[in-house]
Design a protein around this motif. Structure first.
Motif, PDB file in Angstrom:
ATOM      1  N   PHE A 101     -11.687 -25.042 -25.122  1.00 25.52           N
ATOM      2  CA  PHE A 101     -11.084 -25.003 -24.131  1.00 25.52           C
ATOM      3  C   PHE A 101     -10.944 -23.334 -23.461  1.00 25.52           C
ATOM      4  N   THR A 102     -11.027 -23.179 -22.259  1.00 24.00           N
ATOM      5  CA  THR A 102     -10.609 -21.840 -21.603  1.00 24.00           C
ATOM      6  C   THR A 102      -9.246 -21.981 -20.965  1.00 24.00           C
ATOM      7  N   ALA A 103      -8.311 -21.487 -21.971  1.00 23.99           N
ATOM      8  CA  ALA A 103      -6.826 -21.532 -21.546  1.00 23.99           C
ATOM      9  C   ALA A 103      -6.670 -20.186 -20.688  1.00 23.99           C
ATOM     10  N   ILE A 104      -5.605 -20.671 -19.569  1.00 25.66           N
ATOM     11  CA  ILE A 104      -5.461 -19.961 -18.595  1.00 25.66           C
ATOM     12  C   ILE A 104      -3.784 -19.592 -18.567  1.00 25.66           C
ATOM     13  N   GLU A 105      -3.259 -18.662 -18.150  1.00 24.36           N
ATOM     14  CA  GLU A 105      -1.949 -18.311 -18.206  1.00 24.36           C
ATOM     15  C   GLU A 105      -1.075 -19.066 -17.153  1.00 24.36           C
ATOM     16  N   ARG A 106      -0.275 -19.727 -17.473  1.00 21.55           N
ATOM     17  CA  ARG A 106       0.585 -20.489 -16.486  1.00 21.55           C
ATOM     18  C   ARG A 106       1.916 -20.578 -17.044  1.00 21.55           C
ATOM     19  N   GLU A 107       2.352 -20.114 -18.305  1.00 24.23           N
ATOM     20  CA  GLU A 107       3.718 -20.251 -18.826  1.00 24.23           C
ATOM     21  C   GLU A 107       4.442 -19.092 -18.213  1.00 24.23           C
ATOM     22  N   ASN A 108       3.897 -17.912 -18.028  1.00 22.47           N
ATOM     23  CA  ASN A 108       4.623 -16.800 -17.226  1.00 22.47           C
ATOM     24  C   ASN A 108       3.669 -16.462 -16.001  1.00 22.47           C
ATOM     25  N   ILE A 109       3.368 -17.496 -15.120  1.00 24.79           N
ATOM     26  CA  ILE A 109       2.621 -17.218 -13.986  1.00 24.79           C
ATOM     27  C   ILE A 109       3.176 -16.375 -13.102  1.00 24.79           C
ATOM     28  N   GLY A 110       4.454 -16.146 -12.845  1.00 27.76           N
ATOM     29  CA  GLY A 110       5.301 -15.254 -12.010  1.00 27.76           C
ATOM     30  C   GLY A 110       4.781 -13.830 -12.313  1.00 27.76           C
ATOM     31  N   ASN A 111       4.869 -13.598 -13.712  1.00 25.21           N
ATOM     32  CA  ASN A 111       4.565 -12.029 -14.086  1.00 25.21           C
ATOM     33  C   ASN A 111       3.039 -11.845 -13.833  1.00 25.21           C
ATOM     34  N   LEU A 112       2.177 -12.733 -13.929  1.00 25.49           N
ATOM     35  CA  LEU A 112       0.798 -12.580 -13.522  1.00 25.49           C
ATOM     36  C   LEU A 112       0.622 -12.260 -12.211  1.00 25.49           C
ATOM     37  N   LEU A 113       1.314 -13.111 -11.289  1.00 23.98           N
ATOM     38  CA  LEU A 113       1.020 -12.778  -9.689  1.00 23.98           C
ATOM     39  C   LEU A 113       1.820 -11.754  -9.179  1.00 23.98           C
ATOM     40  N   ASN A 114       3.086 -11.289  -9.871  1.00 22.66           N
ATOM     41  CA  ASN A 114       3.602  -9.934  -9.584  1.00 22.66           C
ATOM     42  C   ASN A 114       2.701  -8.891  -9.670  1.00 22.66           C
ATOM     43  N   GLU A 115       2.011  -8.770 -10.989  1.00 20.58           N
ATOM     44  CA  GLU A 115       1.040  -7.816 -11.177  1.00 20.58           C
ATOM     45  C   GLU A 115      -0.236  -7.505 -10.437  1.00 20.58           C
ATOM     46  N   ARG A 116      -0.611  -8.776  -9.930  1.00 19.30           N
ATOM     47  CA  ARG A 116      -1.761  -8.602  -9.116  1.00 19.30           C
ATOM     48  C   ARG A 116      -1.384  -8.126  -7.734  1.00 19.30           C
ATOM     49  N   GLN A 117      -0.175  -8.461  -7.328  1.00 25.58           N
ATOM     50  CA  GLN A 117       0.508  -7.822  -6.139  1.00 25.58           C
ATOM     51  C   GLN A 117       0.628  -6.497  -6.241  1.00 25.58           C
ATOM     52  N   ILE A 118       1.203  -5.987  -7.266  1.00 24.18           N
ATOM     53  CA  ILE A 118       1.133  -4.506  -7.503  1.00 24.18           C
ATOM     54  C   ILE A 118      -0.249  -3.875  -7.382  1.00 24.18           C
ATOM     55  N   ILE A 119      -1.250  -4.473  -8.089  1.00 23.81           N
ATOM     56  CA  ILE A 119      -2.559  -3.766  -7.910  1.00 23.81           C
ATOM     57  C   ILE A 119      -2.972  -3.818  -6.614  1.00 23.81           C
ATOM     58  N   ARG A 120      -2.856  -4.908  -5.764  1.00 22.66           N
ATOM     59  CA  ARG A 120      -3.540  -4.886  -4.420  1.00 22.66           C
ATOM     60  C   ARG A 120      -2.758  -3.972  -3.622  1.00 22.66           C
ATOM     61  N   SER A 121      -1.272  -3.633  -3.788  1.00 19.52           N
ATOM     62  CA  SER A 121      -0.523  -2.615  -3.086  1.00 19.52           C
ATOM     63  C   SER A 121      -0.768  -1.025  -3.349  1.00 19.52           C
ATOM     64  N   THR A 122      -1.236  -0.959  -4.744  1.00 17.76           N
ATOM     65  CA  THR A 122      -1.563   0.134  -5.114  1.00 17.76           C
ATOM     66  C   THR A 122      -2.815   0.656  -4.609  1.00 17.76           C
ATOM     67  N   ARG A 123      -3.734  -0.259  -4.631  1.00 16.28           N
ATOM     68  CA  ARG A 123      -5.149   0.178  -4.281  1.00 16.28           C
ATOM     69  C   ARG A 123      -5.239   0.371  -2.709  1.00 16.28           C
ATOM     70  N   LYS A 124      -4.411  -0.349  -2.086  1.00 17.58           N
ATOM     71  CA  LYS A 124      -4.323  -0.296  -0.518  1.00 17.58           C
ATOM     72  C   LYS A 124      -3.760   1.058  -0.085  1.00 17.58           C
ATOM     73  N   GLU A 125      -2.398   1.502  -0.717  1.00 16.58           N
ATOM     74  CA  GLU A 125      -1.896   2.721  -0.541  1.00 16.58           C
ATOM     75  C   GLU A 125      -2.847   3.868  -0.797  1.00 16.58           C
ATOM     76  N   TYR A 126      -3.675   3.960  -1.979  1.00 12.59           N
ATOM     77  CA  TYR A 126      -4.236   5.086  -2.496  1.00 12.59           C
ATOM     78  C   TYR A 126      -5.976   5.053  -2.286  1.00 12.59           C
ATOM     79  N   SER A 127      -6.162   3.985  -1.786  1.00 13.91           N
ATOM     80  CA  SER A 127      -7.774   3.857  -1.417  1.00 13.91           C
ATOM     81  C   SER A 127      -8.336   4.831  -0.259  1.00 13.91           C
TER      82      SER A 127
END
Length: 457
Positions: A101-127
């Motif tokens: 199996f390839t296990a994917i993160e779902r127990e704390n999916i909210g933390n994962l989505l928040n971190e991806r949003q931070i990455i997008r915002s940071t890249r956009k701001e300093y790109s």
């Protein structure tokens, strides 16, 4: 007085030496460094499974304790849970170890989505001027199957028991307790919502305690008392891990058997043997008893046995002595619980300086085995017998009991005690009063079972 002081110093020195060397009993006397976690019996099995044709992307949102039980406490209430709360993590580790199996993160999916949003915002701001591709991130994997379920029961005191003895201030005993944990695991198709497979596993949790003590008055004013004991509890975490790993292993094997997923055929029949062994286990499991006991542990229809026994006469003379003898015999099981026994034993009747005579005894007994399909079982028996006196045959009755433990499907260890009740008062060639002569014996022995297993119930 000096002699007594010297003895006290010696005794205190021995006690201190014993306490400082408790490692003889595997008791730690200092801190230990951290280690890697222990593995269970099923960890190597899931790691060594043949590889799958394609790994299955699987998500686990929640695999939790559904019992809601708290630890039992002798005094007051305990708010600690009886079952570990990190069972989702245990399941993910088992899925990863299997390499199916390839296990994917779902127990704390909210933390994962928040971190991806931070990455997008940071890249956009300093790109700067390169903002066209600044917010691009690889897409998240989606699960083809969800693993659901949880720990649905934690049963305490499924079986308890113990054994002990005390004689003239010297005693020893042992106790045990067996709990049980149960796990259900199901695979759900994310495309249709269909539950495609459900498996159910259980694991017993064993706790044992051994103790010994000595209590004796040295003289009218001085008392010597000593205690020793050790208790061992099987970790609940490892029991939960083993039950979950067994569930994952069952899920993979049953999925291959039912063509839900396939393995990479490195050889024509590399999974056939695994499926055959699993099918044999399932067939055996259909008649399994509560407490992880299997019918293969059932005694055979007949047995032969040999005991080493200590016998002591309780007659009219004083200073009777305990002597070692032996017993051999055969048993025939009429039902699972009831058997008929015939035996022959050699014992010695002795009163120090008065009487010493070796005799042969024969007995016929009816024995009742309380738990014939369990490895550990108490038993009781009664019957009649006789022994061959130089001048005549003397008759008696006997009653006894003990415990038996199967060390293999055919061999069992036994510990027993027996009381011989005489019909006459002349075992020692001396008649005095109205009380009949008697005898007491203790023994250890080995039973060998053979014959058909499917006996009448």
């Amino acid at each position: 007085m000096k002699k007594f002081t010297f003895i006290k110093i010696i005794l205190l020195s021995l006690i201190l030496f014993f306490l400082q060397n408790c490692t003889l009993f595997n008791l730690s006397t200092g801190s230990e460094k951290s280690t890697l976690g222990e593995v269970t019996n099923y960890t190597p099995e899931i790691k060594n499974l043949p590889a799958p044709r394609d790994k299955i992307v699987v998500g686990v949102y929640k695999f939790r304790d559904q019992t809601g039980q708290y630890k039992a406490a002798e005094n007051g209430a305990s708010w600690s849970t009886a079952v570990p709360q990190g069972t989702t993590t245990i399941l993910l580790k088992a899925l990863e170890d299997s390499k199916w199996f390839t296990a994917i993160e779902r127990e704390n999916i909210g933390n994962l989505l928040n971190e991806r949003q931070i990455i997008r915002s940071t890249r956009k701001e300093y790109s700067g001027n390169d903002s066209n591709d600044a917010s691009g991130l690889p897409p998240l994997l989606f699960a083809g199957i969800l693993m659901e379920g949880g720990i649905i029961s934690y049963d305490t005191n499924v079986m308890t028991g113990g054994i002990g003895a005390r004689y003239f201030g010297l005693g020893a005993g042992a106790q045990y307790r067996q709990d049980r944990i149960t796990v259900y695991l199901r695979a759900v198709s994310t495309s249709t919502g269909e539950i495609i497979k459900t498996v159910y596993t259980s694991k017993t949790i064993l706790s044992t305690s051994f103790n010994g003590n000595f209590f004796r008055f040295i003289d009218a004013e001085r008392l010597l008392e000593s205690d020793i004991g050790i208790t061992q509890n099987e970790p609940v975490h490892l029991a939960v891990t083993e039950a979950i790993e067994k569930a994952v292993l069952s899920m993979i094997i049953e999925g291959v058997r039912d063509n839900l997923w396939t393995n990479k055929q490195t050889s024509p029949h590399d999974f056939d043997k695994i499926i055959a062994n699993y099918s044999s286990e399932v067939k055996l499991n259909d008649a399994r008893l509560i407490g992880n006991k299997f019918p293969s542990q059932q005694r055979g229809k007949m047995s032969v046995f040999g005991n080493v026994e200590a016998f002591k006469i309780k007659g009219d003379y004083v200073n009777s002595k305990l002597n070692i003898g032996g017993k051999v015999g055969v048993k025939y099981f009429i039902t699972d619980n009831l058997n008929a026994e015939v035996n022959l034993s050699a014992v010695t009747l002795e009163n120090e300086g008065i009487l010493k005579r070796s005799v042969l005894m024969s007995e016929v007994n009816a024995e009742y085995l309380f738990l014939p399909k369990f490895k550990f079982s108490p038993f009781v028996y009664t019957g009649v017998g006789s022994f061959f006196h130089p001048a005549k045959t003397v008759y008696k009755a006997q009653v006894g009991g003990g415990v038996e433990y199967l060390i293999s499907p055919n061999f069992a260890l036994r510990a027993m005690s027996q009381y011989d009740l005489g019909f006459t008062d002349d075992w020692d060639d001396y008649v005095n009063g109205k009380r009949k002569d008697m005898g007491v014996r203790f023994g250890l022995g080995l039973n060998y079972y053979f014959g058909a297993k499917n006996i009448k119930k």
